[in-house]
Design an enzyme around this catalytic site. Structure first.
Site, PDB file in Angstrom:
ATOM      1  N   LYS A   1       9.485 -10.775   3.448  1.00 39.63           N
ATOM      2  CA  LYS A   1       8.259 -11.461   3.019  1.00 39.63           C
ATOM      3  C   LYS A   1       7.600 -10.670   1.886  1.00 39.63           C
ATOM      4  O   LYS A   1       7.135 -11.260   0.907  1.00 39.63           O
ATOM      5  CB  LYS A   1       7.320 -11.600   4.218  1.00 39.63           C
TER       6      LYS A   1
ATOM      7  N   SER B   1      -5.711  -0.307   2.258  1.00 43.87           N
ATOM      8  CA  SER B   1      -4.565  -1.205   2.141  1.00 43.87           C
ATOM      9  C   SER B   1      -3.917  -1.029   0.784  1.00 43.87           C
ATOM     10  O   SER B   1      -4.610  -1.019  -0.241  1.00 43.87           O
ATOM     11  CB  SER B   1      -4.998  -2.662   2.315  1.00 43.87           C
ATOM     12  N   SER B   2      -2.597  -0.916   0.767  1.00 42.27           N
ATOM     13  CA  SER B   2      -1.864  -0.815  -0.493  1.00 42.27           C
ATOM     14  C   SER B   2      -1.906  -2.128  -1.270  1.00 42.27           C
ATOM     15  O   SER B   2      -1.545  -2.162  -2.445  1.00 42.27           O
ATOM     16  CB  SER B   2      -0.413  -0.422  -0.220  1.00 42.27           C
ATOM     17  N   GLN B   3      -2.334  -3.219  -0.632  1.00 45.28           N
ATOM     18  CA  GLN B   3      -2.363  -4.526  -1.297  1.00 45.28           C
ATOM     19  C   GLN B   3      -3.308  -4.532  -2.494  1.00 45.28           C
ATOM     20  O   GLN B   3      -3.051  -5.220  -3.484  1.00 45.28           O
ATOM     21  CB  GLN B   3      -2.766  -5.617  -0.304  1.00 45.28           C
TER      22      GLN B   3
ATOM     23  N   SER C   1       1.156   3.586   3.557  1.00 42.28           N
ATOM     24  CA  SER C   1       2.026   2.457   3.165  1.00 42.28           C
ATOM     25  C   SER C   1       2.621   2.642   1.772  1.00 42.28           C
ATOM     26  O   SER C   1       2.670   1.717   0.962  1.00 42.28           O
ATOM     27  CB  SER C   1       1.265   1.134   3.245  1.00 42.28           C
TER      28      SER C   1
ATOM     29  N   ASP D   1       3.191  -2.466  10.411  1.00 44.43           N
ATOM     30  CA  ASP D   1       3.601  -3.795  10.892  1.00 44.43           C
ATOM     31  C   ASP D   1       4.579  -3.747  12.058  1.00 44.43           C
ATOM     32  O   ASP D   1       4.707  -4.725  12.798  1.00 44.43           O
ATOM     33  CB  ASP D   1       4.207  -4.619   9.754  1.00 44.43           C
TER      34      ASP D   1
END
Length: 430
Positions: free
Chosen positions: A21, A167-169, A195, A309
């Site tokens: 994903k 968050s690495s996002q 991450s 995750d």
């Protein structure tokens, strides 16, 4: 509301692991930024990936979908360098990646855009971007800190300081965007970076589509402006975060071949291999598949900082392993689709496990077997799938409420569970 009832049984056979994903999100975005056509093979339309496709199409990118085997698709993507916003509203559904990637992407040009979502996504934090907006004078408004979010303005190049432990996002969203702006930029990482594997995936995709990011030991990233994405063909490899469910399932009760995995992958969740082996699990590793078979496993310490995750299913493994396992550095699991530390503790304990929740981790005292019972997925795909794997070591039946949430990332999960010999009965109420 969907339910499944599982009669405990061992699982045996082959399963083709769904495409990653994380890599699918990134390849679709990079292809959409490129001039000309790109072909992205082996994409599964989970809800999150459909969300990213819809967002790219809202920016004028054309995506043609061709169905292939194993419920996957080949995408022919006609890039759009103009990136004109055709639809003012971007519905990110429950996809944290889509939301955090597309907020800066939609500000490559002057735009007035509204981001919507549902479920836990509505309240997931976006402060890292709000600080950038305040610094650059970009207008924004939200509803008591929650979605919908209205943003008006254009992102400018420069220096961006991002906390590495949230968050690495956020960093990935900027990495996609900054190469297309006028002027050079620098992303400075504040606090310890977690991450890292996800940033490795981002930089790998960017490099494949001809974008350069200079990585200074993960402390800062230097990005030249006015770069051009170049179209190419790309095949998405199997997803280790999904393979983790079957690798644990084979280890605690079965014989499972996981196909279409890249043993040299940069995916951070590939750490599942090391953790299972450290717990005395036996895995057969080939270039494109991994075999897991039943073993008596032992406790260990699991650091969740680089692989959050896979913690729910690793908690299942620890729950039926000898000794006491400790999960550390797992605070970020509280801001996922559910508070995963509370969710997995609550539901596994209902099945007879012995989990103790800490502020940023878990203490798991292993047992030879669990009892069974009725549990709730918390509308979280990874909790639902982890509980399904736990059923293998239960004495009695397991009923999982809201089992349909797996479609967020792995829509064929229950189909694959049956294919491996799982004895399940599905039904819907209401």
């Amino acid at each position: 509301m969907n339910y499944v009832k599982i009669t405990p049984s061992k699982l045996k056979g082959e399963v083709t692991i769904p495409p990653s994903k994380s890599l699918s999100h990134r390849a679709i975005i990079a292809a959409g930024f490129s001039k000309g056509k790109s072909v992205v093979e082996n994409v599964m339309f989970s809800e999150d990936i459909l969300t990213t496709c819809n967002a790219m199409e809202a920016l004028g990118v054309t995506i043609e979908k061709k169905k292939e085997k194993n419920n996957t698709y080949t995408l022919i993507i006609e890039g759009n360098e103009e990136l004109k916003l055709l639809n003012r509203e971007i519905d990110c559904s429950e996809s944290g990646s889509s939301l955090r990637f597309f907020i800066p992407i939609c500000l490559i040009k002057e735009n007035d855009v509204v981001f919507k979502g549902r479920g836990k996504l509505v309240s997931r934090p976006l402060d890292q971007y709000y600080e950038i907006f305040d610094k650059q004078g970009i207008e924004y408004s939200n509803t008591n800190g929650m979605l919908p979010l209205n943003v008006k303005g254009k992102l400018e190049s420069g220096e961006f300081t991002i906390d590495g432990d949230v968050s690495s996002q956020f960093i990935t969203g900027l990495m996609f965007t900054l190469p297309l702006l006028d002027g050079d930029s620098k992303i400075i990482i504040n606090k310890k970076l977690e991450s890292k594997g996800y940033l490795d995936l981002t930089m790998d995709i960017l490099e494949k589509f001809s974008i350069e990011v200079i990585n200074n030991d993960y402390k800062e990233f230097l990005i030249k402006g006015n770069q051009e994405y170049k179209s190419r063909d790309y095949r998405v490899e199997g997803d280790f975060s999904q393979a983790a469910f079957w690798l644990v399932a084979g280890t605690i009760g079965g014989e499972i071949d996981c196909l279409d995995l890249n043993s040299h992958s940069q995916q951070g969740d590939k750490e599942v291999i090391d953790i299972i082996q450290r717990m005395n699990g036996t895995l057969g590793i080939n270039s494109d598949k991994i075999y897991a078979s039943t073993t008596v496993t032992e406790s260990t310490i699991i650091d969740a900082s680089q692989c959050p995750d896979i913690i729910p299913v690793l908690a299942v493994l620890a729950a039926v392993s000898e000794g006491t396992t400790e999960v550390i550095n797992a605070g970020r699991l509280r801001i996922k689709e559910s508070d995963r530390l509370t969710a997995i503790t609550t539901e596994l304990n209902k099945l007879g496990a012995d989990l103790e929740e800490k502020k940023d981790g878990l203490i798991i005292r292993g047992k030879k077997e669990l009892t069974g019972g009725e549990v709730d997925s918390w509308n979280d795909h990874r909790i639902a799938m982890a509980l399904a794997v736990a059923s293998i070591r239960c004495k009695d039946e397991v009923v999982i409420k809201d089992s349909g949430c797996v479609k967020k990332s792995y829509p064929t999960f229950w189909q694959d569970f049956k294919k491996l010999g799982g004895n399940i009965h599905e039904w819907s109420m209401g």
